[in-house]
Design a protein around this motif. Sequence first.
Motif, PDB file in Angstrom:
ATOM      1  N   SER A 101       1.918  20.083 -18.699  1.00  0.00           N
ATOM      2  CA  SER A 101       1.475  20.804 -19.893  1.00  0.00           C
ATOM      3  C   SER A 101       2.253  20.369 -21.132  1.00  0.00           C
ATOM      4  N   VAL A 102       3.345  19.613 -20.942  1.00  0.00           N
ATOM      5  CA  VAL A 102       4.174  19.161 -22.055  1.00  0.00           C
ATOM      6  C   VAL A 102       3.403  18.230 -22.991  1.00  0.00           C
ATOM      7  N   TYR A 103       2.543  17.382 -22.439  1.00  0.00           N
ATOM      8  CA  TYR A 103       1.850  16.358 -23.224  1.00  0.00           C
ATOM      9  C   TYR A 103       0.339  16.508 -23.064  1.00  0.00           C
ATOM     10  N   HIS A 104      -0.254  17.423 -23.799  1.00  0.00           N
ATOM     11  CA  HIS A 104      -1.707  17.594 -23.839  1.00  0.00           C
ATOM     12  C   HIS A 104      -2.329  17.836 -22.463  1.00  0.00           C
ATOM     13  N   MET A 105      -1.645  18.532 -21.584  1.00  0.00           N
ATOM     14  CA  MET A 105      -2.162  18.866 -20.246  1.00  0.00           C
ATOM     15  C   MET A 105      -2.477  17.599 -19.437  1.00  0.00           C
ATOM     16  N   SER A 106      -1.657  16.565 -19.610  1.00  0.00           N
ATOM     17  CA  SER A 106      -1.902  15.289 -18.937  1.00  0.00           C
ATOM     18  C   SER A 106      -0.789  14.940 -17.963  1.00  0.00           C
ATOM     19  N   CYS A 107      -1.208  14.463 -16.775  1.00  0.00           N
ATOM     20  CA  CYS A 107      -0.290  13.896 -15.791  1.00  0.00           C
ATOM     21  C   CYS A 107      -0.550  12.393 -15.801  1.00  0.00           C
ATOM     22  N   MET A 108       0.450  11.618 -16.166  1.00  0.00           N
ATOM     23  CA  MET A 108       0.257  10.177 -16.313  1.00  0.00           C
ATOM     24  C   MET A 108       1.021   9.421 -15.239  1.00  0.00           C
ATOM     25  N   TRP A 109       0.315   8.504 -14.592  1.00  0.00           N
ATOM     26  CA  TRP A 109       0.881   7.669 -13.545  1.00  0.00           C
ATOM     27  C   TRP A 109       0.667   6.207 -13.912  1.00  0.00           C
ATOM     28  N   SER A 110       1.642   5.381 -13.548  1.00  0.00           N
ATOM     29  CA  SER A 110       1.573   3.947 -13.804  1.00  0.00           C
ATOM     30  C   SER A 110       1.936   3.220 -12.513  1.00  0.00           C
ATOM     31  N   VAL A 111       1.009   2.403 -12.005  1.00  0.00           N
ATOM     32  CA  VAL A 111       1.268   1.639 -10.781  1.00  0.00           C
ATOM     33  C   VAL A 111       1.886   0.315 -11.213  1.00  0.00           C
ATOM     34  N   ARG A 112       3.129   0.075 -10.753  1.00  0.00           N
ATOM     35  CA  ARG A 112       3.894  -1.094 -11.181  1.00  0.00           C
ATOM     36  C   ARG A 112       4.402  -1.885  -9.975  1.00  0.00           C
ATOM     37  N   TRP A 130       9.409   7.123 -18.280  1.00  0.00           N
ATOM     38  CA  TRP A 130       8.748   6.967 -16.985  1.00  0.00           C
ATOM     39  C   TRP A 130       9.767   7.009 -15.864  1.00  0.00           C
ATOM     40  N   PHE A 131       9.393   7.625 -14.726  1.00  0.00           N
ATOM     41  CA  PHE A 131      10.254   7.760 -13.553  1.00  0.00           C
ATOM     42  C   PHE A 131       9.530   7.204 -12.330  1.00  0.00           C
ATOM     43  N   ASN A 132      10.214   6.369 -11.555  1.00  0.00           N
ATOM     44  CA  ASN A 132       9.645   5.825 -10.332  1.00  0.00           C
ATOM     45  C   ASN A 132       9.725   6.884  -9.239  1.00  0.00           C
ATOM     46  N   ASP A 139       7.285  -2.334  -8.728  1.00  0.00           N
ATOM     47  CA  ASP A 139       8.302  -1.723  -7.860  1.00  0.00           C
ATOM     48  C   ASP A 139       7.981  -0.292  -7.448  1.00  0.00           C
ATOM     49  N   GLY A 140       6.790   0.214  -7.807  1.00  0.00           N
ATOM     50  CA  GLY A 140       6.428   1.556  -7.372  1.00  0.00           C
ATOM     51  C   GLY A 140       5.452   2.242  -8.304  1.00  0.00           C
ATOM     52  N   ILE A 141       5.282   3.539  -8.076  1.00  0.00           N
ATOM     53  CA  ILE A 141       4.343   4.337  -8.845  1.00  0.00           C
ATOM     54  C   ILE A 141       5.152   5.324  -9.687  1.00  0.00           C
ATOM     55  N   TYR A 142       4.985   5.201 -10.997  1.00  0.00           N
ATOM     56  CA  TYR A 142       5.786   5.932 -11.968  1.00  0.00           C
ATOM     57  C   TYR A 142       5.020   7.120 -12.526  1.00  0.00           C
ATOM     58  N   PHE A 143       5.778   8.174 -12.895  1.00  0.00           N
ATOM     59  CA  PHE A 143       5.221   9.362 -13.535  1.00  0.00           C
ATOM     60  C   PHE A 143       5.837   9.527 -14.915  1.00  0.00           C
ATOM     61  N   SER A 144       5.022  10.031 -15.858  1.00  0.00           N
ATOM     62  CA  SER A 144       5.535  10.390 -17.181  1.00  0.00           C
ATOM     63  C   SER A 144       4.918  11.704 -17.608  1.00  0.00           C
ATOM     64  N   SER A 192       0.855  -1.177   0.000  1.00  0.00           N
ATOM     65  CA  SER A 192       0.000   0.000   0.000  1.00  0.00           C
ATOM     66  C   SER A 192       0.898   1.236   0.000  1.00  0.00           C
ATOM     67  N   ARG A 193       0.439   2.313  -0.698  1.00  0.00           N
ATOM     68  CA  ARG A 193       1.259   3.513  -0.793  1.00  0.00           C
ATOM     69  C   ARG A 193       0.370   4.707  -1.107  1.00  0.00           C
ATOM     70  N   SER A 194       0.605   5.820  -0.427  1.00  0.00           N
ATOM     71  CA  SER A 194      -0.055   7.077  -0.764  1.00  0.00           C
ATOM     72  C   SER A 194       0.881   7.889  -1.644  1.00  0.00           C
ATOM     73  N   PHE A 195       0.293   8.664  -2.551  1.00  0.00           N
ATOM     74  CA  PHE A 195       1.120   9.522  -3.407  1.00  0.00           C
ATOM     75  C   PHE A 195       0.307  10.732  -3.853  1.00  0.00           C
ATOM     76  N   ASP A 196       1.023  11.801  -4.188  1.00  0.00           N
ATOM     77  CA  ASP A 196       0.396  13.021  -4.687  1.00  0.00           C
ATOM     78  C   ASP A 196       0.263  12.907  -6.202  1.00  0.00           C
ATOM     79  N   ALA A 197      -0.971  12.800  -6.682  1.00  0.00           N
ATOM     80  CA  ALA A 197      -1.221  12.630  -8.113  1.00  0.00           C
ATOM     81  C   ALA A 197      -1.202  13.958  -8.865  1.00  0.00           C
TER      82      ALA A 197
END
Length: 144
Positions: A114-125, A138-140, A127-132, A98-103
């Motif tokens: 704002s770089v990619y169509h005003m989208s914040c993308m997260w991927s739960v994997r 993608w960055f963990n 080994d952690g929660i990644y941002f792109s 279980s993990r809390s994160f700021d989305a």
Amino acid sequence: MGNLKSVALPLLLAVSIMHLPFSESLWFFNYHIHVTNDLPLLNSPPGKPNLFLRCKSKNKDIGLRAMVKGQDYTWDTKINLSQTTLFFCNARWEGRKSRSFDAFVANRDDRRCSVYHMSCMWSVREDGIYFSRNNATWFNEYPW
């Protein structure tokens, strides 16, 4: 007359903004937040949720979602005038972690999303929660 226009237009704009509710201001961009379940199935049968995600802000509860592999949890937000908009999530990988994160954090994400169509993308994997910021790199940011 030209001098009057240069003073009147900014004044009219300022008065218009003051009369709009902060979170509903038309003067700010709409940001799209996406959280995708990219967890491995492991012992879970296909089609059975293995990620439980609840996201909310101070004023808005997006709700709890039971997510199957590959499913996307999406919502939109705008940055308020005081630039304090914050959405946080609690991700629970069924029977594992279980993990809390700021989305979405206004002063962190206003430019990077704002770089990619005003989208914040997260991927739960696994080994952690990644941002792109561009759906390619993608960055963990939140290890389990």
